[in-house]
Write a protein that holds these residues in place. Structure first.
Motif, short mmCIF file in Angstrom:
data_model
loop_
_atom_site.label_atom_id
_atom_site.label_comp_id
_atom_site.label_asym_id
_atom_site.label_seq_id
_atom_site.Cartn_x
_atom_site.Cartn_y
_atom_site.Cartn_z
N LYS A 31 13.41 19.50 -42.42
CA LYS A 31 13.85 20.75 -41.60
C LYS A 31 12.77 20.97 -40.47
CE LYS A 31 17.60 22.49 -44.33
NZ LYS A 31 17.99 21.22 -44.21
N LEU A 32 13.16 21.07 -39.30
CA LEU A 32 12.13 21.35 -38.31
C LEU A 32 12.44 22.82 -37.88
CD1 LEU A 32 9.72 20.29 -36.68
CD2 LEU A 32 11.77 19.48 -35.01
N CYS A 33 11.53 23.60 -37.88
CA CYS A 33 11.64 25.18 -37.48
C CYS A 33 10.73 25.57 -36.28
CB CYS A 33 11.78 26.03 -38.34
SG CYS A 33 12.59 25.62 -39.93
N GLY A 34 11.30 26.16 -35.32
CA GLY A 34 10.52 26.59 -34.26
C GLY A 34 10.86 27.80 -33.58
N VAL A 35 9.98 28.76 -33.08
CA VAL A 35 10.44 30.06 -32.35
C VAL A 35 10.40 29.56 -31.03
CG1 VAL A 35 9.74 32.29 -31.88
CG2 VAL A 35 8.87 31.29 -33.98
N VAL A 36 11.65 30.24 -30.24
CA VAL A 36 12.04 29.77 -28.92
C VAL A 36 12.29 31.07 -28.26
CG1 VAL A 36 13.49 28.45 -27.43
CG2 VAL A 36 12.99 27.58 -29.47
N ASN A 37 11.07 31.45 -27.67
CA ASN A 37 11.42 32.97 -26.64
C ASN A 37 11.14 32.45 -25.21
OD1 ASN A 37 8.86 32.75 -27.09
ND2 ASN A 37 8.53 34.38 -28.26
N MET A 38 10.59 31.22 -25.08
CA MET A 38 10.35 30.70 -23.61
C MET A 38 10.73 29.51 -23.74
SD MET A 38 6.91 33.00 -22.55
CE MET A 38 5.88 32.69 -23.57
N LEU A 39 10.64 28.58 -22.32
CA LEU A 39 11.02 27.22 -22.38
C LEU A 39 9.72 26.49 -23.11
CD1 LEU A 39 12.06 27.02 -18.85
CD2 LEU A 39 13.54 27.05 -20.81
N GLU A 40 8.54 27.03 -23.34
CA GLU A 40 7.50 26.21 -23.91
C GLU A 40 7.91 26.01 -25.35
OE1 GLU A 40 6.98 28.71 -22.13
OE2 GLU A 40 5.66 27.94 -20.48
N GLY A 41 8.71 26.94 -26.11
CA GLY A 41 9.06 26.79 -27.44
C GLY A 41 10.29 25.60 -27.42
N ARG A 42 11.10 25.72 -26.36
CA ARG A 42 12.12 24.51 -26.66
C ARG A 42 11.43 23.39 -26.42
NH1 ARG A 42 15.28 23.64 -21.07
NH2 ARG A 42 13.09 23.09 -20.93
N ASP A 43 10.29 23.12 -25.33
CA ASP A 43 9.90 21.73 -25.05
C ASP A 43 8.98 21.49 -26.36
OD1 ASP A 43 10.89 22.02 -22.45
OD2 ASP A 43 8.77 22.58 -21.68
N ALA A 44 8.34 22.18 -27.05
CA ALA A 44 7.67 21.96 -28.42
C ALA A 44 8.62 21.55 -29.41
CB ALA A 44 6.95 23.23 -28.84
#
Length: 201
Positions: A38-51
């Motif tokens: 599982k890969l999890c990340g916080v996306v509150n800006m485009l940088e989060g999506r890109d990460a």
């Protein structure tokens, strides 16, 4: 081929060693359990999506370098939280399908609410209680309490840190199951509901 060989002790151990460097260079949170990743990340800006997308690209490169394949039919994106922008992601050249729910290690993850998981926990605990009532004639506390602890409580507590009750209606649902269990025990009739629940620990 990918996957963990079944009915083997050495196979899964070797597989875990083999995938041990999978998280090298990964910036988001990566959880591995046997052959489940599982890969999890916080996306509150485009940088989060890109990460997240960069980490997915790293995972795909790792799989190619190690001659492994992710089961892309099983890969899903679960967008959690209110106001989630619901970005699209790809693994290799294929876009990953979004899903509203996903079962993960016996717990249902759902978009913005976990009431289904609570209802399922209550249902399983009720089934266990019915089984106890059918098969145990004694209503003594010394008999029922260990059975409750071993057979019912695990269903009510499994992954509770994840789906823990936030709403009164959900707490009432779980307490109703516990009240039913206290009614099976003899000698608690004179106690209030709260005191009966305390008896269950």
């Amino acid at each position: 081929m990918s996957g963990v060989p079944q009915e083997s002790v050495l196979g899964p151990a070797l597989f875990n060693i083999f995938v041990g460097d999978m998280d090298s260079g990964i910036k988001c949170t990566l959880s591995k359990f046997a052959d489940n990743t599982k890969l999890c990340g916080v996306v509150n800006m485009l940088e989060g999506r890109d990460a997240i997308q960069r980490d997915l690209d790293r995972l795909e490169r790792w799989a190619r370098a190690n001659r492994m394949k992710f089961n892309k039919a099983e890969c899903k994106v679960l967008h959690l939280g209110w106001g989630n922008p619901k970005h699209n992601y790809r693994l290799g050249r294929e876009w990953i399908e979004s899903s509203l729910e996903k079962k993960n290690w016996g717990c249902w993850w759902m978009i913005n609410h976990m009431s289904w998981q609570r209802a399922l926990a209550a249902q399983k605990a009720n089934c266990m209680l019915d089984c106890i009532k059918r098969n145990v004639t004694s209503g003594l506390r010394e008999v029922i309490l260990p059975l409750y602890s071993a057979l019912m409580r695990p269903h009510l507590q499994y992954c509770i840190q994840l789906w823990g009750s936030q709403y009164k209606k959900d707490m009432d649902l779980l307490e109703r199951v516990q009240r039913r269990a206290t009614k099976v025990m003899r000698g608690l009739e004179h106690l209030s509901h709260k005191d009966r629940l305390r008896e269950l620990g």
